[in-house]
Structure formats: structure tokens, C-alpha cells
Design a protein around this motif. Structure first.
Motif, mmCIF file in Angstrom:
data_model
loop_
_atom_site.group_PDB
_atom_site.id
_atom_site.type_symbol
_atom_site.label_atom_id
_atom_site.label_comp_id
_atom_site.label_asym_id
_atom_site.label_seq_id
_atom_site.Cartn_x
_atom_site.Cartn_y
_atom_site.Cartn_z
ATOM 1 N N ALA A 13 0.870 -1.217 -0.062
ATOM 2 C CA ALA A 13 0.104 0.255 -0.127
ATOM 3 C C ALA A 13 0.713 1.467 0.028
ATOM 4 C CB ALA A 13 -0.881 0.084 1.103
ATOM 5 N N ASP A 14 2.061 1.199 0.640
ATOM 6 C CA ASP A 14 3.031 2.403 0.664
ATOM 7 C C ASP A 14 3.587 2.575 -0.631
ATOM 8 O OD1 ASP A 14 2.514 2.609 3.193
ATOM 9 O OD2 ASP A 14 4.410 1.481 3.878
ATOM 10 N N MET A 15 3.877 1.250 -1.182
ATOM 11 C CA MET A 15 4.521 1.518 -2.787
ATOM 12 C C MET A 15 3.378 2.046 -3.806
ATOM 13 S SD MET A 15 6.972 1.314 -4.803
ATOM 14 C CE MET A 15 8.098 0.541 -3.709
ATOM 15 N N ALA A 16 2.011 1.656 -3.716
ATOM 16 C CA ALA A 16 1.043 2.139 -4.325
ATOM 17 C C ALA A 16 0.858 3.644 -4.133
ATOM 18 C CB ALA A 16 -0.152 1.248 -4.059
ATOM 19 N N PHE A 17 1.016 4.190 -3.100
ATOM 20 C CA PHE A 17 0.813 5.457 -2.827
ATOM 21 C C PHE A 17 1.987 6.215 -3.425
ATOM 22 C CE2 PHE A 17 1.695 9.306 -0.374
ATOM 23 C CZ PHE A 17 0.490 9.883 -0.359
ATOM 24 N N LEU A 18 3.010 5.785 -3.117
ATOM 25 C CA LEU A 18 4.084 6.346 -3.814
ATOM 26 C C LEU A 18 4.286 6.520 -5.432
ATOM 27 C CD1 LEU A 18 7.051 7.659 -3.601
ATOM 28 C CD2 LEU A 18 8.248 5.281 -3.475
ATOM 29 N N THR A 19 3.825 5.456 -5.941
ATOM 30 C CA THR A 19 3.860 5.271 -7.465
ATOM 31 C C THR A 19 3.079 6.120 -8.003
ATOM 32 O OG1 THR A 19 2.541 3.199 -7.512
ATOM 33 C CG2 THR A 19 5.079 2.990 -7.678
ATOM 34 N N ALA A 20 1.757 6.360 -7.412
ATOM 35 C CA ALA A 20 0.688 7.225 -7.758
ATOM 36 C C ALA A 20 1.104 8.697 -7.742
ATOM 37 C CB ALA A 20 -0.609 6.836 -7.019
ATOM 38 N N THR A 21 1.749 9.036 -6.487
ATOM 39 C CA THR A 21 2.374 10.394 -5.997
ATOM 40 C C THR A 21 3.478 10.731 -7.192
ATOM 41 O OG1 THR A 21 1.685 10.047 -3.903
ATOM 42 C CG2 THR A 21 3.097 11.883 -4.434
ATOM 43 N N LEU A 22 4.390 9.737 -7.511
ATOM 44 C CA LEU A 22 5.163 10.284 -8.409
ATOM 45 C C LEU A 22 4.659 10.277 -10.008
ATOM 46 C CD1 LEU A 22 8.197 7.816 -7.246
ATOM 47 C CD2 LEU A 22 8.175 10.288 -7.060
ATOM 48 N N TYR A 23 3.609 9.661 -10.246
ATOM 49 C CA TYR A 23 3.052 9.753 -11.510
ATOM 50 C C TYR A 23 2.533 11.202 -11.650
ATOM 51 C CZ TYR A 23 -0.205 9.521 -15.272
ATOM 52 O OH TYR A 23 -0.862 9.714 -16.446
ATOM 53 N N ARG A 24 1.756 11.417 -10.538
ATOM 54 C CA ARG A 24 1.100 12.856 -10.444
ATOM 55 C C ARG A 24 1.943 13.802 -10.692
ATOM 56 N NH1 ARG A 24 -1.214 15.789 -5.809
ATOM 57 N NH2 ARG A 24 0.013 14.039 -4.623
ATOM 58 N N ALA A 25 3.088 13.638 -9.820
ATOM 59 C CA ALA A 25 4.172 14.854 -9.830
ATOM 60 C C ALA A 25 5.020 15.020 -11.049
ATOM 61 C CB ALA A 25 5.268 14.640 -8.855
ATOM 62 N N PHE A 26 5.189 13.987 -11.984
ATOM 63 C CA PHE A 26 5.895 14.169 -13.141
ATOM 64 C C PHE A 26 5.177 13.703 -14.419
ATOM 65 C CE2 PHE A 26 8.968 13.540 -9.399
ATOM 66 C CZ PHE A 26 9.791 14.950 -9.824
ATOM 67 N N GLY A 27 4.093 12.987 -14.333
ATOM 68 C CA GLY A 27 3.363 12.758 -15.358
ATOM 69 C C GLY A 27 3.918 11.730 -16.261
ATOM 70 N N LEU A 28 4.814 10.714 -15.614
ATOM 71 C CA LEU A 28 5.421 9.497 -16.029
ATOM 72 C C LEU A 28 4.970 8.228 -15.392
ATOM 73 C CD1 LEU A 28 9.210 11.109 -16.172
ATOM 74 C CD2 LEU A 28 7.497 10.789 -18.011
ATOM 75 N N GLY A 29 5.024 7.163 -16.186
ATOM 76 C CA GLY A 29 4.742 5.905 -15.857
ATOM 77 C C GLY A 29 5.877 5.718 -14.717
ATOM 78 N N THR A 30 5.157 5.115 -13.404
ATOM 79 C CA THR A 30 6.002 4.563 -12.228
ATOM 80 C C THR A 30 5.822 3.209 -11.747
ATOM 81 O OG1 THR A 30 5.812 7.044 -11.673
ATOM 82 C CG2 THR A 30 6.860 5.282 -10.052
ATOM 83 N N GLU A 31 6.730 2.379 -11.716
ATOM 84 C CA GLU A 31 6.360 1.219 -11.363
ATOM 85 C C GLU A 31 7.705 0.622 -10.144
ATOM 86 O OE1 GLU A 31 7.013 -1.429 -14.878
ATOM 87 O OE2 GLU A 31 9.356 -1.560 -14.479
ATOM 88 N N HIS A 32 7.354 -0.269 -9.359
ATOM 89 C CA HIS A 32 8.323 -1.025 -8.558
ATOM 90 C C HIS A 32 8.906 -2.038 -9.544
ATOM 91 C CE1 HIS A 32 8.956 -3.838 -5.147
ATOM 92 N NE2 HIS A 32 9.778 -2.834 -4.941
ATOM 93 N N ALA A 33 10.393 -1.936 -9.611
ATOM 94 C CA ALA A 33 11.091 -2.839 -10.309
ATOM 95 C C ALA A 33 11.685 -3.747 -9.618
ATOM 96 C CB ALA A 33 12.104 -1.825 -10.921
ATOM 97 N N GLY A 34 11.161 -3.988 -8.248
ATOM 98 C CA GLY A 34 11.670 -5.129 -7.494
ATOM 99 C C GLY A 34 12.645 -4.809 -6.409
ATOM 100 N N ASP A 35 13.434 -5.609 -5.771
ATOM 101 C CA ASP A 35 14.313 -5.682 -4.856
ATOM 102 C C ASP A 35 15.745 -5.857 -5.432
ATOM 103 O OD1 ASP A 35 12.226 -5.208 -3.088
ATOM 104 O OD2 ASP A 35 12.093 -7.592 -2.746
ATOM 105 N N ARG A 36 16.891 -5.182 -4.664
ATOM 106 C CA ARG A 36 18.264 -5.369 -4.992
ATOM 107 C C ARG A 36 18.990 -5.661 -3.781
ATOM 108 N NH1 ARG A 36 16.331 -5.892 -9.485
ATOM 109 N NH2 ARG A 36 17.060 -5.343 -11.457
ATOM 110 N N PRO A 37 20.005 -6.468 -3.943
ATOM 111 C CA PRO A 37 20.850 -6.344 -2.575
ATOM 112 C C PRO A 37 21.605 -5.174 -2.506
ATOM 113 C CG PRO A 37 21.666 -8.048 -4.282
ATOM 114 C CD PRO A 37 20.348 -7.278 -4.645
ATOM 115 N N VAL A 38 22.184 -4.942 -1.347
ATOM 116 C CA VAL A 38 23.201 -3.766 -1.001
ATOM 117 C C VAL A 38 24.478 -4.396 -1.490
ATOM 118 C CG1 VAL A 38 24.114 -2.196 0.655
ATOM 119 C CG2 VAL A 38 21.491 -2.590 0.653
ATOM 120 N N PRO A 39 25.330 -3.555 -2.294
ATOM 121 C CA PRO A 39 26.560 -4.122 -2.567
ATOM 122 C C PRO A 39 27.355 -3.992 -1.112
ATOM 123 C CG PRO A 39 26.099 -2.388 -4.053
ATOM 124 C CD PRO A 39 24.909 -2.476 -3.172
#
Length: 181
Positions: A13-39
Motif C-alpha cells: 500500500a505504501d508502494m502504491a501511494f508512492l508510485t501514484a504520487t510520483l506519476y502525479r508529480a512528473f506525469g511519467l509511468g512509475t513502477e516498482h522494479a523489484g528488490d536489489r541487494p546492497v553491494p
């Protein structure tokens, strides 16, 4: 496209809120591209994450021309010291580049009440908009109501706005229109 990559699990739900807000701010598609380990080389002796080294060493995310990648970590971030010492760090962006990282460690506690969750989400969105704004060549803004106002500023309200002011919005829209794709 804005691709959001998490270094720890984040509530859907936090990710959904964030992606929707970023879309609204910049007008660009926004998606969660997964997880990555820390180098491993990006971790400092005191448990923080070297923001500059992290962005250099993190495993790449598949992107296309002009995509922006935002990494989210719960670990505190470290920056190289400047003439006045080490600066406070809510995030770090490759100014005019492709990648940025923000930390949730400096945000108010998420809590369990609707009000505390909403406050946490809004502050996360504000920091994400700020970091991505730097990727689109936006500088810090004097307007404390703008998301591009520095996070370390004493003028920043306790619950800051998560929107761009008119000047920053128009500048980001121009940059996005002039992008290669």
C-alpha cells in the motif's frame, strides 16, 4: 518511466501511494522494479550506506533512454565530508543523471494509526519527488512549500508539502518534453 527499487521489503500500500504520487508529480509511468541487494563495498564501518558508492556499485536495473531509477533503503546514508564536515543526508541523486537513493531512516516513525501512516507516506513521497527532481536537473527551491526545498532546512515545516511549486513543475515538464524518448 520512473522505476522504484527497494533494498528492503516495503508495504504494498505504501508502494502504491508512492508510485501514484510520483506519476502525479512528473506525469511519467512509475513502477516498482523489484528488490536489489546492497553491494557489500557500499556499507560503511558504522552501518551506514555510502550513497555515492552505492549508486556506482548497485546491480543495474533494466532501463530505456531517459528512465530514472529511485532506490529506497532503510539504512542511514553517508556522504563524503565537505569543507564544513559531513552533510545531513536524506538522499543522494546523480544530478541530471539516471539514479538516486533515498533513506527512510530520517522519516518520522511510520506507526500504526492512519494519521502516522499517512504522514510517513507523504514524507516518503516528498523525498522521492525531491530526489527525482534532481535527476531532472532541478535545483533546490527557496519556497518551503515546494518538494525541492532542502530537507535539512530549518524552514521546512514538520509535515511538508509533497508537491512541486509552479516554477519547478514547469521546469521539470520542459526537461521531460525535451528528453530523447
Amino acid at each position: 518511466m520512473i522505476r522504484v527499487v527497494t533494498l528492503e521489503k516495503i508495504d504494498p500500500a505504501d508502494m502504491a501511494f508512492l508510485t501514484a504520487t510520483l506519476y502525479r508529480a512528473f506525469g511519467l509511468g512509475t513502477e516498482h522494479a523489484g528488490d536489489r541487494p546492497v553491494p557489500r563495498d557500499a556499507e560503511t564501518d558504522d552501518g551506514r550506506l555510502d550513497a555515492v558508492k552505492f549508486l556506482q556499485d548497485v546491480a543495474p536495473v533494466r532501463t530505456f533512454a531517459d528512465d530514472k531509477v529511485l532506490y529506497i533503503t532503510g539504512a542511514p546514508l553517508a556522504l563524503p565530508p565537505g569543507p564544513l564536515g559531513e552533510p545531513p543526508c536524506w538522499g543522494f541523486s546523480q544530478y541530471g543523471g539516471e539514479r538516486a537513493v533515498i533513506t527512510t531512516s530520517k522519516l518520522p516513525e511510520r506507526g500504526v494509526t492512519e494519521a502516522s501512516i499517512e504522514t510517513w507516506r507523504r514524507r516518503l513521497a516528498r523525498e522521492a519527488i525531491h530526489a527525482i527532481g534532481h535527476l531532472w536537473d532541478l535545483h533546490h527551491c527557496y519556497d518551503a512549500k515546494c518538494a525541492m526545498h532542502p530537507s535539512w532546512s530549518p524552514a521546512l515545516p514538520a509535515n511538508p508539502e509533497m508537491d512541486l511549486d509552479t516554477f519547478c513543475r514547469e521546469k521539470s515538464e520542459r526537461r521531460i518534453r525535451l528528453a530523447k524518448t
